[in-house]
Design a protein around this motif. Structure first.
Motif, PDB file in Angstrom:
ATOM      1  N   LEU A 119      90.450  57.041  66.396  1.00  0.00           N
ATOM      2  CA  LEU A 119      90.090  57.709  67.646  1.00  0.00           C
ATOM      3  C   LEU A 119      88.569  57.778  67.802  1.00  0.00           C
ATOM      4  N   ALA A 120      87.876  58.158  66.731  1.00  0.00           N
ATOM      5  CA  ALA A 120      86.415  58.235  66.776  1.00  0.00           C
ATOM      6  C   ALA A 120      85.801  56.862  67.023  1.00  0.00           C
ATOM      7  N   SER A 129      78.612  60.469  76.897  1.00  0.00           N
ATOM      8  CA  SER A 129      78.575  60.935  75.507  1.00  0.00           C
ATOM      9  C   SER A 129      78.747  62.441  75.421  1.00  0.00           C
ATOM     10  N   SER A 150      81.728  54.018  74.439  1.00  0.00           N
ATOM     11  CA  SER A 150      80.368  54.461  74.772  1.00  0.00           C
ATOM     12  C   SER A 150      79.409  53.285  74.793  1.00  0.00           C
ATOM     13  N   VAL A 164      85.299  66.372  73.812  1.00  0.00           N
ATOM     14  CA  VAL A 164      86.676  65.984  73.481  1.00  0.00           C
ATOM     15  C   VAL A 164      86.846  65.848  71.966  1.00  0.00           C
ATOM     16  N   LEU A 165      85.880  65.207  71.303  1.00  0.00           N
ATOM     17  CA  LEU A 165      85.968  65.018  69.858  1.00  0.00           C
ATOM     18  C   LEU A 165      85.948  66.356  69.114  1.00  0.00           C
ATOM     19  N   ALA A 194      85.988  55.971  70.621  1.00  0.00           N
ATOM     20  CA  ALA A 194      84.951  56.672  71.382  1.00  0.00           C
ATOM     21  C   ALA A 194      83.615  55.942  71.285  1.00  0.00           C
ATOM     22  N   ILE A 241      82.498  63.060  75.965  1.00  0.00           N
ATOM     23  CA  ILE A 241      83.256  62.565  74.813  1.00  0.00           C
ATOM     24  C   ILE A 241      83.042  63.474  73.606  1.00  0.00           C
ATOM     25  N   SER A 242      81.821  63.972  73.441  1.00  0.00           N
ATOM     26  CA  SER A 242      81.527  64.869  72.321  1.00  0.00           C
ATOM     27  C   SER A 242      82.374  66.134  72.401  1.00  0.00           C
ATOM     28  N   PRO A 302      79.191  64.736  67.367  1.00  0.00           N
ATOM     29  CA  PRO A 302      79.179  65.463  68.637  1.00  0.00           C
ATOM     30  C   PRO A 302      78.214  66.652  68.640  1.00  0.00           C
TER      31      PRO A 302
END
Length: 352
Positions: free
Chosen positions: A131-132, A154, A139, A160-161, A135, A157-158, A282
C-alpha cells in the motif's frame, strides 16, 4: 564486550567538541558507539516482549529505533535537505526488510534447520508495505505529469497513510493481537531473571536518547567522510546512514532469530519498515509545513521508488509461507547487495 564498547560514547562526544574537523575519526567512533547502545535497546525489547508479547515488543523496538531516524530527518528538513530525507526514508524501508530481515533469517537458519512464524501476520504486514509503495508510485507519476500537484496530493495521501497505520495498530494490538503474539517463552532456571517493566522501559528510553545524540554527531560527520572515501550522497543516504540508523533493529532481530523467536524478528524488521512508510514519512510531510520549511512531498525519484517496489515484492514472496531458513536470508541479502552495487556504480540512474 558491550560494556567496554560504551567507552566509545564519551569518545565520540569529546572528539566532536575537541577536533570537529576530524570527520572520518568522529564517524568511526560514533559508529562504534551506536553498537553497544543498540545492544542495550535490543535487550530491553526482548525483556518487554517476554512480558507483553512479540507484537508489542516488536512495536516498541521499531518505535524507539525509528525515533532516531525521525529526529535526524527533522533536522535535515529544517535545513531544506529534502533529498537527504527521501533517501534516508527509502534506505530505512529497504534496509529493514532486506538487510535486517535477511540477516535475521540467515542467523536463525544457521542454528535451526527451519523456523516458523505466523504467515497471516506476515502477509498482512507485506500488504501494508505494498500500500505504501502504491502511494509513492502514484505520487511520483502525478509529479511527472502535473508539476503543481505533488504537494497537495502528498498532504492528503499522508493523512490516509496515518489513518491506515492507526487502524493497523488497532488490528495488531486489539482485534487480532493473537496473530502477532508469537509463541510464549518457556523460562528455566538457567535463564537470567526477567527485568522489571520499569527497568526495561528506562533502559529502552535511555538507549534511544543516547542513540539520537550519537546519531546527530555521526550524521554530521558522515557526508564529508563519505566524500573523502569517494562515495556519492545518494549511496550514503540510502545505505550507510540507513545501516547505522537501523543498528538497533538489526541487533534485536538477529538476537531474536538466534533464539528461534521469528515472530519477534519479523515484527521488528517488517514492522519498522511499516512504521517508516506509514508513519514517519507522512509525519515528515506534515512537519515540513509546521516548521516553516519548504513543504516536502512524497514524489520521490523514480529510482528510489523502484528500489522500494523490488524490496517489497521479494519480501512478500519470502514471508508468505510462514517459514524461514538460511537460504531465504541469503536471497534477501543478495537483493540488498545488488541494489547497493547499482547505487554505487550508477547513482545518477537510480536518482532519476
Amino acid at each position: 564486550m558491550l560494556y567496554w564498547m560504551l567507552l566509545f560514547i564519551p569518545g565520540a562526544i569529546l572528539l566532536e567538541f575537541l577536533v570537529p574537523q576530524q570527520h572520518l575519526l568522529i564517524f568511526l567512533t560514533a559508529a562504534l558507539a551506536i553498537v553497544p547502545l543498540a545492544g542495550w535497546l535490543g535487550r530491553a525489547t526482548e525483556q518487554l516482549a517476554e512480558r507483553s508479547g512479540e507484537g508489542v515488543g516488536g512495536l516498541l523496538n521499531a518505535t524507539f529505533g525509528n525515533a532516531t531516524e525521525l529526529i535526524i530527518a527533522l533536522s535535515a528538513l529544517r535545513a531544506g535537505l529534502h533529498d537527504v530525507v527521501q533517501a534516508s526514508i527509502v534506505g530505512s524501508i529497504i534496509g529493514n526488510i532486506l538487510l535486517v530481515l535477511g540477516a535475521a533469517m540467515l542467523a536463525g537458519g544457521l542454528g535451526h534447520k527451519e523456523q516458523h512464524f505466523n504467515a497471516s501476520a506476515a502477509r498482512s504486514q507485506a500488504t501494508l508495505l505494498t500500500l505504501a509503495t502504491i502511494a509513492l508510485i502514484l505520487s511520483s507519476v502525478v509529479a511527472s505529469r502535473v508539476p503543481s500537484a505533488p504537494q497537495a496530493l502528498s498532504l492528503y495521501i499522508s493523512l490516509v497513510l496515518l489513518l491506515v497505520y492507526g487502524l493497523f495498530l488497532v488490528y495488531s494490538l486489539v482485534t487480532h493481537k493473537s496473530l502477532f503474539a508469537g509463541e510464549p517463552v518457556v523460562r528455566d532456571a538457567s535463564m537470567p531473571p526477567l527485568w522489571s517493566m520499569k527497568k526495561a522501559l528506562l533502559v529502552l528510553a535511555a538507549a534511544t536518547l543516547m542513540i539520537a545524540w550519537i546519531s546527530e554527531i555521526l550524521v554530521a560527520a558522515i557526508e564529508p567522510s563519505a566524500h573523502q572515501l569517494g562515495l556519492s550522497n545518494l549511496f550514503v543516504g540510502v545505505f550507510i546512514v540507513a545501516i547505522l540508523g537501523n543498528a538497533a533493529e538489526h541487533f534485536s532481530a538477529i538476537s531474536a532469530a538466534r533464539k528461534n523467536r521469528m515472530d519477534l524478528a519479523l515484527s521488528i524488521s517488517i514492522g519498522s519498515s511499516i512504521q517508516v512508510a506509514l508513519f514517519v514519512a507522512p509525519v515528515l510531510v506534515l512537519a515540513s509545513y509546521a516548521i516553516g520549511a519548504t513543504p516536502m512531498d512524497l514524489a520521490f525519484p523514480g529510482g528510489l521508488v523502484l528500489s522500494v517496489l523490488l524490496a517489497v515484492l521479494i519480501t512478500g514472496q519470502v514471508a508468505a509461507d510462514g517459514r524461514s531458513d538460511w537460504l531465504k536470508g541469503v536471497q534477501l541479502l543478495a537483493v540488498y547487495l545488488i541494489l547497493g552495487l547499482a547505487y554505487f556504480f550508477i547513482p545518477e540512474a537510480v536518482s532519476a
